[in-house]
Motif scaffolding. Structure first.
Motif, PDB file in Angstrom:
ATOM      1  N   PRO A 182       0.799  -1.213   0.116  1.00  0.00           N
ATOM      2  CA  PRO A 182       0.054   0.004   0.096  1.00  0.00           C
ATOM      3  C   PRO A 182       0.775   1.251   0.063  1.00  0.00           C
ATOM      4  CG  PRO A 182       0.044  -0.884   2.221  1.00  0.00           C
ATOM      5  CD  PRO A 182       0.901  -1.993   1.437  1.00  0.00           C
ATOM      6  N   PHE A 241     -10.622   4.180  -1.661  1.00  0.00           N
ATOM      7  CA  PHE A 241      -9.407   3.142  -1.639  1.00  0.00           C
ATOM      8  C   PHE A 241      -9.913   1.544  -1.828  1.00  0.00           C
ATOM      9  CE2 PHE A 241      -7.753   6.298   1.549  1.00  0.00           C
ATOM     10  CZ  PHE A 241      -6.599   6.647   0.903  1.00  0.00           C
ATOM     11  N   GLU A 299      -4.674  -0.819  -1.327  1.00  0.00           N
ATOM     12  CA  GLU A 299      -4.172   0.539  -1.548  1.00  0.00           C
ATOM     13  C   GLU A 299      -3.647   1.236  -0.281  1.00  0.00           C
ATOM     14  OE1 GLU A 299      -6.179   1.724  -5.973  1.00  0.00           O
ATOM     15  OE2 GLU A 299      -6.824   2.444  -3.947  1.00  0.00           O
TER      16      GLU A 299
END
Length: 282
Positions: free
Chosen positions: A93, A113, A117
């Motif tokens: 991420p 998101f 991520e």
């Protein structure tokens, strides 16, 4: 044929009737006992109906949850199978997000998101405790995301109408409390002091407006608290890590984003900070 519920009810009713006195010489006592047994029978019926209703409601909730999961699997997982198979092996991420536990403030929904991520931790009032406070689930998540996952950004997201900040602004400063909430939000006391001092000259601000001011000050205080962690400050100083603040107003659906302007030891002075790259999304 009797249904299962009807049969159970008849058994219970018969059992209750067995408790009614059979002394034929005291009819008043029999009438009283019969009325009491009928009331008890009705109470049992009502409780059973409530239990069935609760079970039905829970069943419907999980049916909806199951539907959402299967929709995700069909439309997202299977459509992007290679991506999710790669995620099963490793995550990389770019963001570490600290957000409030408030059910109305879901970073994945608000900021879009996707899986892989953002490494996200949520707590009451989106607070970051300073390094000297010792272990907590928040700084454990920070340590893992910064040192192991090597995220490039930390984003602290606050929001409007925050109950945790309202509790902070309402509590007595020197009062000992057994409340988990009060002992947690006490982390934000420096933000409360700054906010109270700043709003003292504005006598026309009501309590809700004071809380709103503190919501934003608290975010910046958390950004400063991040710099009390040696491994975070080192990476920020080397340009490998950036820290950002965000404020989501769910009343009118706007988002404010800014970044902390790191200036070495000056950035860690209590209540002193400068920000940059402020943006309003509306």
């Amino acid at each position: 044929m009797l249904s299962r519920n009807s049969y159970t009810l008849r058994l219970k009713t018969c059992h209750i009737r067995q408790l009614v006195p059979r002394d034929k010489g005291n009819s008043a006592l029999q009438v009283k006992a019969l009325r009491e047994s009928q009331g008890l029978t009705q109470e049992i019926i009502n409780n059973e109906q409530k239990c069935v209703q609760i079970m039905d409601n829970e069943s419907e909730l999980f049916k909806e949850m199951k539907h959402r999961f299967l929709t995700f699997k069909k439309d997202k997982y299977l459509e992007n199978l290679e991506h999710f198979q790669n995620l099963a092996k490793v995550q990389k991420p770019k963001f570490m997000v600290i957000a409030c536990a408030d059910s109305r403030v879901c970073p994945s929904s608000i900021l879009g998101f996707q899986p892989g991520e953002a490494f996200i931790v949520r707590n009451v009032a989106n607070l970051v405790p300073p390094y000297e406070n010792g272990p907590s689930e928040t700084n454990a998540a920070l340590e893992f995301s910064v040192n192991s996952l090597e995220v490039e950004n930390i984003l602290v997201v606050g929001h409007s109408c925050c109950g945790g900040i309202r509790a902070l602004m309402s509590m007595e400063d020197n009062k000992n409390s057994s409340s988990f909430i009060e002992n947690w939000v006490r982390i934000g006391k420096p933000a409360k002091l700054i906010s109270t001092k700043a709003t003292a000259t504005a006598s026309d601000l009501n309590f809700d407006q004071q809380c709103r001011h503190c919501e934003k000050v608290s975010i910046n205080q958390s950004l400063l608290n991040l710099l009390t962690y040696p491994w975070i400050e080192e990476k920020v100083a080397n340009g490998k890590l950036s820290v950002h603040g965000g404020y989501y107003d769910f009343v009118d659906c706007t988002f404010e984003k800014w970044s902390l302007n790191y200036k070495g030891s000056e950035s860690k002075e209590e209540g002193e900070y400068s920000i940059k790259d402020r943006e309003f999304w509306c």
